[in-house]
Design a protein around this motif. Structure first.
Motif, PDB file in Angstrom:
ATOM      1  N   HIS A  97       0.867  -1.180   0.000  1.00 41.50           N
ATOM      2  CA  HIS A  97       0.000   0.000   0.000  1.00 41.50           C
ATOM      3  C   HIS A  97       0.900   1.225   0.000  1.00 41.50           C
ATOM      4  CE1 HIS A  97      -2.453   3.293   1.614  1.00 41.50           C
ATOM      5  NE2 HIS A  97      -3.483   2.649   1.091  1.00 41.50           N
ATOM      6  N   SER A  98       0.835   2.018  -1.059  1.00 44.36           N
ATOM      7  CA  SER A  98       1.728   3.171  -1.198  1.00 44.36           C
ATOM      8  C   SER A  98       0.925   4.425  -1.514  1.00 44.36           C
ATOM      9  CB  SER A  98       2.742   2.903  -2.331  1.00 44.36           C
ATOM     10  OG  SER A  98       3.561   4.034  -2.570  1.00 44.36           O
ATOM     11  N   LEU A 111       4.794   7.141   1.376  1.00 47.55           N
ATOM     12  CA  LEU A 111       4.450   6.485   2.636  1.00 47.55           C
ATOM     13  C   LEU A 111       3.924   5.106   2.272  1.00 47.55           C
ATOM     14  CD1 LEU A 111       2.657   9.436   4.456  1.00 47.55           C
ATOM     15  CD2 LEU A 111       4.972   8.584   4.871  1.00 47.55           C
ATOM     16  N   ARG A 113       2.810   1.133   3.385  1.00 49.18           N
ATOM     17  CA  ARG A 113       2.331   0.270   4.458  1.00 49.18           C
ATOM     18  C   ARG A 113       2.450  -1.189   4.032  1.00 49.18           C
ATOM     19  NH1 ARG A 113      -2.873  -1.021   5.229  1.00 49.18           N
ATOM     20  NH2 ARG A 113      -3.621   0.815   4.111  1.00 49.18           N
ATOM     21  N   GLU A 120       2.798   3.390   8.632  1.00 47.47           N
ATOM     22  CA  GLU A 120       3.308   3.713   7.310  1.00 47.47           C
ATOM     23  C   GLU A 120       4.794   4.035   7.407  1.00 47.47           C
ATOM     24  OE1 GLU A 120      -0.181   5.599   4.666  1.00 47.47           O
ATOM     25  OE2 GLU A 120       0.393   6.819   6.385  1.00 47.47           O
ATOM     26  N   THR A 183       1.679  13.901   7.310  1.00 50.15           N
ATOM     27  CA  THR A 183       1.257  12.578   6.844  1.00 50.15           C
ATOM     28  C   THR A 183      -0.261  12.404   6.856  1.00 50.15           C
ATOM     29  OG1 THR A 183       1.485  11.629   9.064  1.00 50.15           O
ATOM     30  CG2 THR A 183       3.418  11.547   7.619  1.00 50.15           C
TER      31      THR A 183
END
Length: 289
Positions: A97-98, A111, A113, A120, A183
């Motif tokens: 997951h970006s 970030l 995940r 993250e 973030t």
């Protein structure tokens, strides 16, 4: 995830950085970004070659397929917008997951995940910085990314979810890279178009200079070319500087030191000369960042 499930550009991307397909994990993410920094340069030759086209189209579109094609055909990569957006697309194909984050109003990073995790991790292959592993900014507030006297520290800001980026070279803080980022904010690539427009303005940071940087951990060094000054920084903090006298010496360095024989550096020099910039006129004072 198997190689057969990936689009061809993603297979080629992994082949270029010499990393196999694996299941998403922190160790795999570290393997990828270390290989990325050692194989793909941070450079503005591509910026100069795309300068005219950008001013005709007025927009930069992230295209990982085109990015990979440029790698193989011209050894060209780019700066943060192309480097991190292309990695972003690759990571999503591989099951990570970006998402984007935006530092200082001008620098794009990621970030990322891991599957099954909430935290993250900060990932950045477009900064010419020693981010050889993902940074757990939430749970490791004392993090330091360091190599040969270059240090980057990501520290919590005054508000929850905010952070500050500090870069030190041989103990000196670079005040022009004192960036903040939040973030909590969600970005799409089009949100960066105003910053990209400033990036491509005449006489900008990357439109008035020749720059190429790469890490070579197997040789315990990094290379940085700024105009006609080659800086070689070793892991033991020793630094060598070489003044290059003409485009033939630049070509020799790009081909034999950087190992980027297809990079069209002569064309970039000609574009700068067309803008009235002679990279051989005098050594650049800020020859390494």
């Amino acid at each position: 995830m198997t190689q057969q499930q990936l689009p061809q550009w993603a297979k080629d991307y992994l082949h270029y950085i010499q990393v196999p397909v694996r299941e998403p994990s922190q160790s795999y993410l570290k393997e990828m970004i270390t290989a990325h920094l050692n194989r793909i340069p941070f450079e503005n030759i591509s910026t100069l070659l795309h300068y005219k086209k950008y001013h005709e189209e007025k927009k930069l579109v992230p295209d990982a397929k085109k990015f990979v094609k440029q790698l193989f055909q011209q050894d060209m990569s780019g700066t943060c917008y192309m480097l991190n957006s292309s990695l972003h697309q690759l990571l999503k194909q591989l099951g990570f997951h970006s998402r984007y984050t935006f530092l200082g109003g001008g620098h794009v990073a990621l970030l990322v995940r891991l599957p099954g995790e909430e935290e993250e991790l900060y990932v950045d292959v477009g900064n010419g910085a020693p981010f050889f592993e993902p940074i757990r900014i939430e749970t490791d507030p004392g993090n330091v990314s360091e190599y040969g006297g270059i240090e980057v520290r990501l520290r919590p800001g005054d508000e929850f979810g905010t952070y500050k980026y500090y870069r030190y070279v041989d103990g000196t803080l670079l005040t022009d890279m004192d960036w903040s980022f939040d973030t909590k904010k969600i970005y799409q690539f089009d949100d960066f178009q105003p910053a990209i427009q400033k990036y491509f303005r005449p006489n900008g940071v990357f439109t008035s200079v020749l720059r190429c940087q790469i890490w070579q951990l197997s040789q315990k060094r990094s290379l940085s070319l700024v105009n006609n000054v080659l800086s070689i920084r070793y892991s033991n903090r020793k630094i060598e500087k070489h003044i290059l006298n003409d485009r033939f010496e630049v070509r020799d360095v790009i081909e034999n030191e950087f190992k980027l024989p297809k990079l069209p550096v002569e064309e970039a020099i000609e574009i700068l000369e067309g803008m009235g910039i002679n990279i051989f006129q005098e050594p650049t004072e800020k020859a390494e960042a």
